[in-house]
Design an enzyme around this catalytic site. Structure first.
Site, PDB file in Angstrom:
ATOM      1  N   HIS A 185       0.879  -1.117  -0.110  1.00 39.02           N
ATOM      2  CA  HIS A 185       0.078  -0.037  -0.097  1.00 39.02           C
ATOM      3  C   HIS A 185       0.861   1.228   0.095  1.00 39.02           C
ATOM      4  CE1 HIS A 185      -2.877  -2.972   1.570  1.00 39.02           C
ATOM      5  NE2 HIS A 185      -3.958  -2.135   1.249  1.00 39.02           N
ATOM      6  N   ASP A 257      -5.259  -6.695  -7.263  1.00 38.61           N
ATOM      7  CA  ASP A 257      -5.172  -5.742  -6.005  1.00 38.61           C
ATOM      8  C   ASP A 257      -5.455  -4.361  -6.541  1.00 38.61           C
ATOM      9  OD1 ASP A 257      -5.482  -5.410  -3.463  1.00 38.61           O
ATOM     10  OD2 ASP A 257      -3.628  -6.336  -2.697  1.00 38.61           O
TER      11      ASP A 257
END
Length: 344
Positions: A185, A257
């Site tokens: 992230h 993702d």
């Protein structure tokens, strides 16, 4: 039926639908919506929001959520607090039979509760192994075990519970997040081990759950530099076509993702990331911000892909599978053994 042009899974930014979001929901490129804590207030509210999402869309869509348990549980108030998967690993170490029994029960309870809100599936189970490297906020107690050989039986049992409730599962994060410490992230993690090391220490749960019929896999935004020095797994034809499709014989849905993650953004603007993901992914996840969702849609012209459509539609929930009595029995079993306490 979800149309053959559907590609994107988008995020909604709040508890109401904006005009832009209404437009995207009705777009032929939209396959579904992923929900987050920012969308949730109560079971009643999320049911109404999902009903609004489905009614607004001009075609069938998937509704999904990251509700894996532990610290990754987007719907909390009014839902059973699912423990981290590592708790099941501890139980399994002491009593494998109980570990599997409770894993199946938890999978059913989790799936039943979100299904009651008309969610199609949760992005679970997680198949990463916990290691001294990954024992952090990235993986840690999200993993079923530190022992690679124990992850598959526990994950399979959890997935079987989800299936009993009519829900699909998603194995993540292929080919394994356990041997990197960086959070994708926030940055692009790089793993410099060779394929033989990954095949021994990370891939076994994925191989086994694919063999057991898991219908979807989510790849990691991690660069495995000795296997593909150019692209992270989520953008890699080597990983997703040569290894996942051909070597592991996976014929299900590949879900990217989130393309707004730093591990993906290292590979160019949103249009470039979408172009990379479309080479091998069936569903492309772009949850925020709205300007990136807009750029993603602008980068693609709808085109029909019947094989992709078949893979995506296989993830829709079986609405006939739920049993209130089975839910009650499994929840009581978990409470009796203090695996869960009560609804939050």
């Amino acid at each position: 039926m979800i149309p053959s042009t559907a590609l994107f899974v988008i995020g909604i930014q709040g508890t109401m639908i904006s005009s832009d979001e209404k437009y995207w929901l009705q777009h032929p490129l939209t396959a579904g919506v992923i929900l987050f804590a920012r969308n949730y207030e109560s079971p009643e509210q999320i049911q109404l929001l999902i009903q609004t999402l489905r009614n607004t869309a001009k075609h069938d869509i998937l509704i999904m959520v990251d509700q894996e348990g532990g610290r990754v549980q987007r719907f909390i108030k009014g839902f059973t607090k699912i423990p981290p998967m590592a708790d099941l690993g501890v139980i399994y170490d002491k009593n494998p039979e109980n570990g599997l029994l409770f894993s199946t029960a938890l999978g059913y309870v989790l799936a039943y509760e979100i299904a009651q809100c008309d969610v199609d599936f949760s992005i679970a189970p997680m198949l990463d192994v916990e290691t001294s490297v990954s024992n952090s906020n990235v993986i840690g107690d999200r993993a079923f075990s530190k022992d690679i050989g124990k992850i598959f039986p526990l994950a399979k049992a959890f997935y079987q519970g989800m299936r009993e409730a009519g829900m699909s599962g998603v194995g993540k994060h292929f080919p394994g997040h356990g041997h990197v410490s960086a959070d994708s992230h926030e940055s692009l993690p790089i793993y410099d081990g060779d394929f033989a090391s990954l095949e021994e220490n990370d891939l076994p749960p994925f191989k086994d759950l694919i063999h057991a019929g898991i219908p979807a896999i989510m790849p990691a935004h991690i660069l495995y530099s000795q296997v593909d020095p150019d692209f992270p797994a989520g953008f890699s034809t080597i990983w997703l076509n040569e290894i996942l499709r051909k070597k592991l014989n996976f014929s299900g849905c590949i879900i990217s993702d989130d393309l707004n993650m730093a591990g993906a953004s290292a590979y160019g603007n949103m249009a470039k990331r979408v172009a990379l993901a479309t080479r091998n992914c069936d569903l492309i996840l772009v949850s925020h911000p709205p300007e990136d969702i807009k750029k993603a849609f602008e980068s693609q012209i709808p085109w029909e892909n019947p094989l992709r459509q078949k893979r995506i539609n296989a993830l829709r929930r079986n609405k006939e599978a739920l049993s209130a009595q089975l839910y009650k029995d499994k929840l009581n079993l978990l409470k009796k053994h203090a695996i869960v306490t009560s609804i939050s």
